[in-house]
Every structure is written in C-alpha cells, then in structure tokens.
Design an enzyme around this catalytic site. Structure first.
Site, PDB file in Angstrom:
ATOM      1  N   TYR A  46       0.731  -1.236   0.234  1.00  0.00           N
ATOM      2  CA  TYR A  46       0.085   0.220   0.487  1.00  0.00           C
ATOM      3  C   TYR A  46       0.511   1.197   0.025  1.00  0.00           C
ATOM      4  CZ  TYR A  46       0.607   0.555   4.979  1.00  0.00           C
ATOM      5  OH  TYR A  46       1.117   0.971   6.132  1.00  0.00           O
ATOM      6  N   CYS A  47       0.355   2.419  -0.226  1.00  0.00           N
ATOM      7  CA  CYS A  47       0.888   3.674   0.078  1.00  0.00           C
ATOM      8  C   CYS A  47      -0.482   4.297  -0.151  1.00  0.00           C
ATOM      9  CB  CYS A  47       1.781   3.394  -1.452  1.00  0.00           C
ATOM     10  SG  CYS A  47       0.920   3.548  -3.563  1.00  0.00           S
ATOM     11  N   THR A  48       0.335   5.540  -1.105  1.00  0.00           N
ATOM     12  CA  THR A  48      -0.799   7.101  -0.554  1.00  0.00           C
ATOM     13  C   THR A  48      -1.930   6.562  -1.414  1.00  0.00           C
ATOM     14  OG1 THR A  48       1.282   8.344   0.276  1.00  0.00           O
ATOM     15  CG2 THR A  48      -0.715   9.700  -0.484  1.00  0.00           C
TER      16      THR A  48
END
Length: 322
Positions: A177-179
């Site tokens: 996951y990331c922003t």
C-alpha cells in the site's frame, strides 16, 4: 465550513508519445480552469495532484476521461474551503514516480488490485504481510496496524530492500500500500519479478481506503503532498502513533524543518513549533538560511527556473488538454 474546492489525486500509466508537447498543452488547459498543483508527465503516463473550484475540477476530470488514453483514471477526490496549492507546476520527467525501474510496465504485469473492502478482509490473515512502500517520513506519522515499514528516504531505494524482504516473507502473501496507489504499481511488479508469487496492492491507496472503508486500523495520519501536509483517514478507530521530534510528546502535526538545507519532515507539536521557530533543532533554528515560520511548517517548492507560462503564446483553441 463551505467546501467550495476539490482536491484531486490521480495517476495513469499510459503511453504519451511526445511528453513535452503534451506538457505545454496540458499546462494551458489547467490554466484555463484555474487549477493549481503538480503534474508529472513522462512517456509512461501522468501523476498529478490538483486543487480548484469543484466545477473546474469536474470539467478537468470529464475532459480526461473523454480521452481514451486516460479513460481509466481513478480520481481520488477530497474537498476543502480553499486551494491546497499556491502554484501550478506541470513538468516532464523520465518516470511519473522516481523508482529507477524504467523497464517495468505496470500495464503488462503488476500485483493484483484489491478494493478497500477486499484489503480490509485480507490484511489480518496469518499468511499475509502488509507492506508499506512509502518513505520513512511518510510512515512515521501514520501506517496500517502491524504493517512492515521500510527505512528508506525515497521510493527509489525500494529495490535495495527487496532481498531482505525475500529472506523474511517470500512464502507469504504480500499486500502493498501507499498514499494513492502509484508506488504500488511498480513496487508490486518488481516483487513479482524478484520471485514473490502472491502479491497484491491496495487500489487507490490509503486515501481511497479512508473514503470507502472508514480508514479502519490505519494508525495516525496520512502524509500528503500539498499544504495540508497530513490528513485524517480513520473515522473508525483513530489513534496517534507519532511523537514530537523536539519534546517527545504525542503529536501528529507534521512539519518541514524551516532550515531549507535540512528540510527534515518530522512531527513537531505546536508549542515546540513556535518555540523553535519551525526548526527541528537549535542548530537549524540559528541557520542563516532559515525560512520564516508561519505556524504551518509547510513551504512552497522553489520554481528552480520553471516557467509556468511556457508555451502560452502557442496556445491552441481546441484540444488543449491532449
């Protein structure tokens, strides 16, 4: 509060034949709509975050979706009472997010996309590892409960960490996951290339997870790249996980050090912010180049010779967004 403005976060991996020509035309299109923010253009696609009046942002999204190259863009939309940026930058670069993985095409192969609900259902299983692929200053203020975080200052350092991850988690399902999702496209693809077999990514990233799953089990705030600096995403079980860099009290107030030579991204409580005049240390407070502190700890990036009106005299009357 009357939220008159939209804040858009988006990316799209799609071939752009002439990035510089596109940059000029797209910049003019954004000017026409009074949009502010940052867009990166490259041969591999677009990466953008913009703000503007709701009706202007709606026009922008409609125009982009009307172009077959960008029809698949999944805009993450937040709302505010004002612009989230002070300037408009549209630049060309080799990659839309700097990874050094130029050979990877996420349209050819990448991790399986999980909707926020699917991610939520999988993340706590025993055979799963939740992997944060963001930089250390981002996950320092917020990350998923029990997530594996990486000691990296920039995403381009991610490939260096993969061998270490392989030694520990090769037989696990990896949920990245990331922003907003963009880093995961290449991170998950690279993990597959390096021998991981079950790799997934949170579609739309933390921002979309907050919108569709209430942000449950995301601890702290989400670092964002506009003048809000960090935003709340968890409305279910919110917590604070970061501490003031100066006094060590609980704080999720992110600040860029007022010394531009340092520019450290760290949590600093409001009290220490004012006492240190926006600096992270006494040395930085006394630095001759220290910037004036206005209480936010956010500073606009320097233009560095960038001409926001480049190409203005060559403006076309039609199809200025393509």
């Amino acid at each position: 509060m009357n939220k008159t403005h939209s804040i858009l976060l988006y990316y799209c991996y799609t071939p752009i034949e002439d990035p510089e020509a596109f940059r000029e035309q797209h910049h003019l299109f954004c000017l026409e709509l009074n949009l502010l923010g940052r867009i990166i253009v490259s041969k591999e696609g677009l990466n953008g975050t913009l703000s503007g009046l709701k009706e202007d942002c709606d026009k922008y999204m409609a125009a982009m979706h009307a172009d077959p190259r960008f029809a698949k863009i999944d805009f993450k939309v937040d709302y505010s009472d004002k612009h989230a940026f002070a300037k408009l930058h549209v630049r060309t670069k080799a990659e839309i997010v700097h990874s050094g993985l130029l050979h990877i095409d996420p349209n050819a192969r990448t991790g399986k996309h999980l909707a926020p609900k699917e991610f939520k259902e999988m993340k706590d299983r025993d055979d799963v590892v939740v992997l944060d692929v963001r930089s250390d200053y981002e996950h320092s203020v917020g990350r998923f409960k029990n997530a594996v975080t990486l000691d990296i200052e920039n995403f381009r350092e991610f490939p260096e960490k993969v061998q270490e991850l392989k030694e520990k988690y090769k037989d696990k399902k990896i949920l990245t996951y990331c922003t907003g999702g963009i880093k995961c496209e290449k991170a998950s693809a690279f993990l597959l290339e390096q021998g991981f077999e079950d790799v997934y990514q949170l579609h739309g990233g933390i921002i979309k997870y907050g919108m569709e799953a209430g942000g449950e089990d995301f601890e702290g705030k989400c670092y964002v790249f506009d003048n809000r600096v960090a935003v709340d995403v968890n409305t279910v079980n919110p917590t604070v996980v970061s501490r003031c860099h100066v006094c060590n009290t609980e704080s999720d107030r992110m600040v860029n050090c007022a010394n531009p030579v340092c520019n450290l991204h760290v949590p600093i409580c409001e009290k220490c912010g004012w006492e240190m005049d926006g600096a992270c240390s006494t040395e930085c407070k006394e630095h001759p180049e220290k910037r004036p502190y206005d209480g936010t700890g956010y500073y606009q990036k320097e233009m560095n010779g960038y001409n926001p009106l480049k190409g203005f005299n060559r403006k076309k009357k039609t199809d200025v967004h393509v």
